[in-house]
Design an enzyme around this catalytic site. Sequence first.
Site, PDB file in Angstrom:
ATOM      1  N   LYS A  56       0.831  -1.212   0.000  1.00 56.57           N
ATOM      2  CA  LYS A  56       0.000   0.000   0.000  1.00 56.57           C
ATOM      3  C   LYS A  56       0.867   1.265   0.000  1.00 56.57           C
ATOM      4  O   LYS A  56       0.663   2.164  -0.818  1.00 56.57           O
ATOM      5  CB  LYS A  56      -0.898   0.014   1.242  1.00 56.57           C
ATOM      6  CG  LYS A  56      -1.564   1.341   1.504  1.00 56.57           C
ATOM      7  CD  LYS A  56      -2.407   1.352   2.761  1.00 56.57           C
ATOM      8  CE  LYS A  56      -1.660   1.621   4.038  1.00 56.57           C
ATOM      9  NZ  LYS A  56      -1.439   3.027   4.403  1.00 56.57           N
ATOM     10  N   ASN A  57       1.840   1.315   0.919  1.00 61.66           N
ATOM     11  CA  ASN A  57       2.598   2.555   1.095  1.00 61.66           C
ATOM     12  C   ASN A  57       3.620   2.799  -0.006  1.00 61.66           C
ATOM     13  O   ASN A  57       4.326   3.811   0.006  1.00 61.66           O
ATOM     14  CB  ASN A  57       3.255   2.584   2.475  1.00 61.66           C
ATOM     15  CG  ASN A  57       2.210   2.799   3.566  1.00 61.66           C
ATOM     16  OD1 ASN A  57       1.067   3.164   3.265  1.00 61.66           O
ATOM     17  ND2 ASN A  57       2.587   2.573   4.814  1.00 61.66           N
ATOM     18  N   ARG A  76       0.540  14.764  13.165  1.00 64.45           N
ATOM     19  CA  ARG A  76       1.053  14.545  11.815  1.00 64.45           C
ATOM     20  C   ARG A  76       1.092  15.791  10.924  1.00 64.45           C
ATOM     21  O   ARG A  76       0.438  15.851   9.881  1.00 64.45           O
ATOM     22  CB  ARG A  76       0.266  13.416  11.130  1.00 64.45           C
ATOM     23  CG  ARG A  76       0.306  12.132  11.926  1.00 64.45           C
ATOM     24  CD  ARG A  76      -0.412  10.999  11.249  1.00 64.45           C
ATOM     25  NE  ARG A  76       0.334  10.433  10.144  1.00 64.45           N
ATOM     26  CZ  ARG A  76      -0.104   9.425   9.390  1.00 64.45           C
ATOM     27  NH1 ARG A  76      -1.291   8.914   9.609  1.00 64.45           N
ATOM     28  NH2 ARG A  76       0.633   8.948   8.422  1.00 64.45           N
ATOM     29  N   CYS A 131      -4.737  12.949  12.991  1.00 62.25           N
ATOM     30  CA  CYS A 131      -5.497  11.709  12.838  1.00 62.25           C
ATOM     31  C   CYS A 131      -5.360  10.901  14.118  1.00 62.25           C
ATOM     32  O   CYS A 131      -4.741  11.353  15.077  1.00 62.25           O
ATOM     33  CB  CYS A 131      -5.068  10.924  11.598  1.00 62.25           C
ATOM     34  SG  CYS A 131      -3.584   9.988  11.798  1.00 62.25           S
ATOM     35  N   ASP A 170       4.560   0.583  12.150  1.00 63.85           N
ATOM     36  CA  ASP A 170       3.377  -0.065  11.570  1.00 63.85           C
ATOM     37  C   ASP A 170       3.217  -1.524  12.026  1.00 63.85           C
ATOM     38  O   ASP A 170       2.239  -2.180  11.671  1.00 63.85           O
ATOM     39  CB  ASP A 170       3.422   0.005  10.034  1.00 63.85           C
ATOM     40  CG  ASP A 170       3.184   1.416   9.526  1.00 63.85           C
ATOM     41  OD1 ASP A 170       2.685   2.253  10.298  1.00 63.85           O
ATOM     42  OD2 ASP A 170       3.506   1.687   8.349  1.00 63.85           O
ATOM     43  N   ARG A 218      -8.731  -0.189   4.404  1.00 61.96           N
ATOM     44  CA  ARG A 218      -7.836   0.791   3.791  1.00 61.96           C
ATOM     45  C   ARG A 218      -6.484   0.162   3.494  1.00 61.96           C
ATOM     46  O   ARG A 218      -5.760   0.657   2.624  1.00 61.96           O
ATOM     47  CB  ARG A 218      -7.613   1.968   4.746  1.00 61.96           C
ATOM     48  CG  ARG A 218      -8.847   2.815   4.949  1.00 61.96           C
ATOM     49  CD  ARG A 218      -8.519   4.011   5.800  1.00 61.96           C
ATOM     50  NE  ARG A 218      -7.297   4.620   5.322  1.00 61.96           N
ATOM     51  CZ  ARG A 218      -6.430   5.293   6.068  1.00 61.96           C
ATOM     52  NH1 ARG A 218      -6.645   5.453   7.339  1.00 61.96           N
ATOM     53  NH2 ARG A 218      -5.353   5.819   5.539  1.00 61.96           N
TER      54      ARG A 218
HETATM   55  N1  EPU Z   1       6.297  14.696  10.892  1.00 59.53           N
HETATM   56  C1  EPU Z   1       6.359  16.044  11.200  1.00 59.53           C
HETATM   57  N2  EPU Z   1       6.365  16.936  10.151  1.00 59.53           N
HETATM   58  C2  EPU Z   1       6.306  16.540   8.852  1.00 59.53           C
HETATM   59  C3  EPU Z   1       6.238  15.166   8.554  1.00 59.53           C
HETATM   60  C4  EPU Z   1       6.244  14.268   9.601  1.00 59.53           C
HETATM   61  O1  EPU Z   1       6.415  16.442  12.364  1.00 59.53           O
HETATM   62  O2  EPU Z   1       6.313  17.409   7.965  1.00 59.53           O
HETATM   63  C5  EPU Z   1       6.318  13.705  12.003  1.00 59.53           C
HETATM   64  C6  EPU Z   1       5.025  12.891  12.091  1.00 59.53           C
HETATM   65  O3  EPU Z   1       4.018  13.576  12.798  1.00 59.53           O
HETATM   66  C7  EPU Z   1       5.505  11.632  12.774  1.00 59.53           C
HETATM   67  C8  EPU Z   1       6.925  11.456  12.212  1.00 59.53           C
HETATM   68  O4  EPU Z   1       7.304  12.733  11.709  1.00 59.53           O
HETATM   69  O5  EPU Z   1       5.551  11.817  14.147  1.00 59.53           O
HETATM   70  C9  EPU Z   1       7.069  10.442  11.108  1.00 59.53           C
HETATM   71  O6  EPU Z   1       6.020  10.584  10.170  1.00 59.53           O
HETATM   72  P1  EPU Z   1       6.169  10.296   8.621  1.00 59.53           P
HETATM   73  O7  EPU Z   1       6.069  11.580   7.894  1.00 59.53           O
HETATM   74  O8  EPU Z   1       7.358   9.445   8.359  1.00 59.53           O
HETATM   75  O9  EPU Z   1       4.840   9.461   8.355  1.00 59.53           O
HETATM   76  P2  EPU Z   1       4.029   9.495   7.024  1.00 59.53           P
HETATM   77  O10 EPU Z   1       4.938   9.683   5.899  1.00 59.53           O
HETATM   78  O11 EPU Z   1       2.867  10.413   7.187  1.00 59.53           O
HETATM   79  C10 EPU Z   1       4.222   6.948   6.450  1.00 59.53           C
HETATM   80  C11 EPU Z   1       3.266   5.816   6.274  1.00 59.53           C
HETATM   81  C12 EPU Z   1       2.679   5.417   7.619  1.00 59.53           C
HETATM   82  C13 EPU Z   1       3.841   5.022   8.537  1.00 59.53           C
HETATM   83  C14 EPU Z   1       4.845   6.167   8.640  1.00 59.53           C
HETATM   84  C15 EPU Z   1       6.079   5.831   9.449  1.00 59.53           C
HETATM   85  C16 EPU Z   1       2.442   6.190   4.031  1.00 59.53           C
HETATM   86  C17 EPU Z   1       1.313   6.542   3.137  1.00 59.53           C
HETATM   87  N3  EPU Z   1       2.214   6.212   5.348  1.00 59.53           N
HETATM   88  O12 EPU Z   1       3.446   8.010   7.002  1.00 59.53           O
HETATM   89  O13 EPU Z   1       1.834   4.298   7.410  1.00 59.53           O
HETATM   90  O14 EPU Z   1       3.369   4.715   9.819  1.00 59.53           O
HETATM   91  O15 EPU Z   1       5.280   6.568   7.319  1.00 59.53           O
HETATM   92  O16 EPU Z   1       6.735   4.742   8.926  1.00 59.53           O
HETATM   93  O17 EPU Z   1       3.514   5.848   3.561  1.00 59.53           O
HETATM   94  C18 EPU Z   1       0.089   2.821   7.899  1.00 59.53           C
HETATM   95  O18 EPU Z   1       0.343   2.243   6.831  1.00 59.53           O
HETATM   96  O19 EPU Z   1      -0.708   2.346   8.763  1.00 59.53           O
HETATM   97  C19 EPU Z   1       0.729   4.103   8.185  1.00 59.53           C
HETATM   98  C20 EPU Z   1       0.276   4.944   9.109  1.00 59.53           C
END
Ligand code: EPU
Length: 433
Positions: A22-23, A122, A117, A308, A400
């Site tokens: 998915k990701n 996030r 969320c 995850d 999802r």
């Molecule tokens: N963060 C910030 N600012 C930003 C971006 C991130 O503070 O601009 C913080 C987030 O709040 C969090 C941390 O950095 O505390 C890491 O978040 P990240 O941005 O890496 O998460 P993401 O990219 O939104 C993806 C996956 C998630 C997975 C995370 C961590 C996708 C679509 N989603 O989310 O997947 O948990 O990386 O590995 O790739 C899931 O599949 O259930 C899921 C939540």
Amino acid sequence: MDKLMIRGGLPLKGEIRISGAKNSALPILLSSLLADSAITIANVPHLNDITTSLTLLGHLGAGVIVDEKLSVEVDPSTVTSQVAPYELVRTMRASILVLGPLLARHGRASVSLPGGCAIGSRPVNVHIDGLRAMGADIVVENGFIEATTHGKRLRGCEIELSLVTVTGTENLMAAATLALGVTILRNAACEPEVTDLANFLNTLGAKISGAGTPVITIEGVDRLGGGHYRVMPDRIETGTYLVAAAISGGSVKLKDTDPALLTAVIEKLELAGATLESGDDWISLDMQGRRPRAVDISTAPYPEFPTDMQAQFTALNAIAEGSALITENVFENRFMHVQELQRMGANIELCGKSVRVHGVESLTAAPVMATDLRASASLVLAGLVARGNTVVDRIYHIDRGYECIEEKLSQLGASIRRLTAAQGQQKHKEVIH
Ligand code: EPU
């Protein structure tokens, strides 16, 4: 709302196929907006988030054709809109991944700001700061990120990400493929999904090197063309079914996957007492009817233990021998499954960003509520070993991210079935009374 009803107590046994990630599929589909001709993407999982992505691509004007084997053809040459509306972003935060591609290819993007969320606030400040460093003019107003390049190309530059972010790295890497000059991303996420996206973009003509390491170099090119790409296997789905086998004392073989991406998870399963074997594209786990031993977990960006998989290991520890400490370092609020597991008899103490799980001999079925994707998975896993019929509500979260979960678990011998809204109400009464 559909629910899942699981009768616990059957050890899982058998073989299943793992779906595309998915990701990985999400950023790949959405960054196809960078290209100027049609692209075919294979091994796309059949999931609600994928449907939302295809709807978003269609909304922007891209041509989208899905064949019966879930190959998706995206034709981005017909895009007419650069607006990702609230209704779509609200249902899927990953919609933010159109920001970089739209800006790089069309010079403007208007993307609804994703709110917080269930697992944390996030924010997307790192995405925005990085695009600003590349010359974009960005304001946030009326709940939208309004971004423009004023008709110019984005400029390559060096960006030190202030924290490790997966979609942030993906957005900036995608945008940089069409920038003028070289972009260097430092402190980039090393997740395999970032590498998969880089491989996809390189197939279209991008010049990206270093993906999978903390320093990614992107040499901007004038255009990206069409191509064909196959999405990598889902490592989190793989890990979830391995835990399903371990928690139920069973033995499963998972095909069409990549065990090399699961080192941290495999290590923990071995410590829990499981026997694992693997080949290039398969992995098997045998628990030989034994009760797992409790294992400590501390989540962190790849290659460390993935956030995850945290909820699934909380469920495993809930019925394990001994007690274990689980620490969540990536998201600030990812223990929503704990209260639900407690309702099933788990003995878990919450202490800040950690929980201490004291394994109990057995769980008891209860009506429980899913709160996010991986939390839902942990409740299904707990249901596999609980005495009685567990009914998991709000399973739209599961849909999802887990393709055909009840079919796959049934194939492994679990007693699980989907209840439609009306059936669910009836069963709920039966379980309670
Ligand atoms: N963060 C910030 N600012 C930003 C971006 C991130 O503070 O601009 C913080 C987030 O709040 C969090 C941390 O950095 O505390 C890491 O978040 P990240 O941005 O890496 O998460 P993401 O990219 O939104 C993806 C996956 C998630 C997975 C995370 C961590 C996708 C679509 N989603 O989310 O997947 O948990 O990386 O590995 O790739 C899931 O599949 O259930 C899921 C939540």
